[in-house]
Enzyme design. Structure first.
Site: not given
Ligand code: HXC
Ligand code: NAP
Length: 282
Positions: A18, A99, A107, A149, A164, A191-192
């Site tokens: 999405g 994150f 934690s 990484y 990963k 990469g980014p």
């Molecule tokens: C420290 C954090 C934190 C942060 C959450 N926590 N965010 N701790 N810094 N920024 C802690 C909380 O305090 C809590 O611990 C625990 O993690 C769970 O937090 P929730 O908010 O309840 O988690 P949840 O609702 O399950 O959400 C998961 C999430 C959130 C990963 C934290 O960001 C998410 O839903 N992300 C989905 C999309 C996403 O992350 N996209 C990016 C992908 S990019 P406590 O102890 O307080 O209970 C990517 C790029 C890779 O992967 C490579 C790049 C080059």
């Molecule tokens: P993003 O938009 O945040 O994508 C993450 C997606 O995962 C969201 O659509 C989110 O949707 C879904 N998701 C998270 N938790 C989920 C769960 N528990 N169940 C089902 N769906 C879930 O970030 P993005 O940058 O496009 O990342 C996409 C992929 O590329 C990831 O695997 C990331 O690690 C990888 N990646 C990204 C980069 C970059 O530079 N952007 C670099 C290297 C690798 P909901 O919140 O609706 O669930």
């Protein structure tokens, strides 16, 4: 290579489809003739993306909510997509959570938050669909989105790096174990690439633009570049590729790994002084 019928009638399920990169790859698959299914937790995001992509491409998009951390929901997602389209040809394991934070402040719940999505969630999706394909005596293709990484590790995003790396091992393990069933497993390590989801969580400025100096090609990735690579890897043109990880990062990780990369910042004058210093060692 990218003829409009490259993926004609292939049913492709994209987790996390999405938003961000999943959305971009899904759009490209539709342009190339695929039937798309997207799944994630937020229904409003999925509904808006499904409409946007259908309007933009004229293709069909099915969506279903699923939290991939929940094995029951993963089974329901597979059934919903399979029942809707009659099959699934490709699974793109793209959903992730991440994150940046000092590891000593985390934690165990914070560690689990990332590992449960990236490692366990990817595992559940892979297992659920792999079993279906094997029972149906049909092959299929899985593509996993990892990060460079996975093999270097990464400070401040250690849970993601750990997960990963696990997904990379999963890719390689099952490529060998399930090859005899006609199942291909590959991964892409981007990469980014600018996305809101990644940049807001991984960069204090909310943008990756400040990092261009560390990328040999001096720019961020373009979504189309990743989408075209993904399209190739799920297409029949890559039928003999399995168990591999393709990096698409403008040379970034190699530059970080190479001892001499920072010499790139020397001025002409500094190079001249350096050469004089080295030659004086004769
Ligand atoms: C420290 C954090 C934190 C942060 C959450 N926590 N965010 N701790 N810094 N920024 C802690 C909380 O305090 C809590 O611990 C625990 O993690 C769970 O937090 P929730 O908010 O309840 O988690 P949840 O609702 O399950 O959400 C998961 C999430 C959130 C990963 C934290 O960001 C998410 O839903 N992300 C989905 C999309 C996403 O992350 N996209 C990016 C992908 S990019 P406590 O102890 O307080 O209970 C990517 C790029 C890779 O992967 C490579 C790049 C080059
Ligand atoms: P993003 O938009 O945040 O994508 C993450 C997606 O995962 C969201 O659509 C989110 O949707 C879904 N998701 C998270 N938790 C989920 C769960 N528990 N169940 C089902 N769906 C879930 O970030 P993005 O940058 O496009 O990342 C996409 C992929 O590329 C990831 O695997 C990331 O690690 C990888 N990646 C990204 C980069 C970059 O530079 N952007 C670099 C290297 C690798 P909901 O919140 O609706 O669930």
């Amino acid at each position: 290579m990218f003829q409009p019928d490259l993926l004609k009638d292939k049913v492709i399920l994209v987790t996390g489809g999405g938003s961000g990169l999943g959305k971009s790859m899904g759009k490209r698959f539709l342009e190339l003739g695929a039937k798309l299914a997207i799944a994630s937790r937020r229904e409003e995001v999925l509904a808006a993306t499904a409409k946007e992509l259908q309007d933009a491409t004229g293709g069909e998009v099915f969506y279903t909510t699923c939290d991939i951390r929940k094995p029951d929901q993963v089974e329901q997602m597979m059934d919903a997509v399979w029942n809707h389209y009659g099959t699934i040809d490709v699974l793109l394991n793209n959903a992730a959570g991440n994150f940046a934070a000092p590891t000593a402040t985390l934690s165990h719940r914070a560690v689990d938050a990332v590992l449960n999505i990236v490692l366990h969630g990817t595992w559940y999706c892979t297992l659920a669909l792999g079993k279906k394909w094997i029972a149906e005596e049909r092959g299929g293709t899985m593509l996993n989105i990892i990060a460079t990484y996975a093999w270097t590790g990464a400070p401040f995003v250690a849970p993601s790096a750990t997960a990963k790396a696990g997904v990379m091992a999963l890719t390689q393990s099952l490529a060998v174990e399930w090859g005899k069933y006609g199942i291909r497993m590959n991964a892409i390590a981007p990469g980014p690439f600018p996305t809101e989801g990644a940049a807001m969580r991984l960069s204090p400025t909310g943008s990756f633009e400040g990092r261009l100096e560390s990328i040999p090609l001096r720019r961020l990735g373009k979504h189309d570049e990743l989408s075209n690579l993904a399209a190739y890897l799920v297409s029949d043109y890559s039928e003999y590729i399995t168990g591999d990880v393709i990096t698409i990062d403008g040379g970034k990780w190699l530059a970080g790994a190479a001892d001499f990369s920072k010499l790139d910042q020397l001025t002409e004058e500094e190079w001249a002084q350096f050469a004089a210093q080295a030659k004086a060692q004769k």
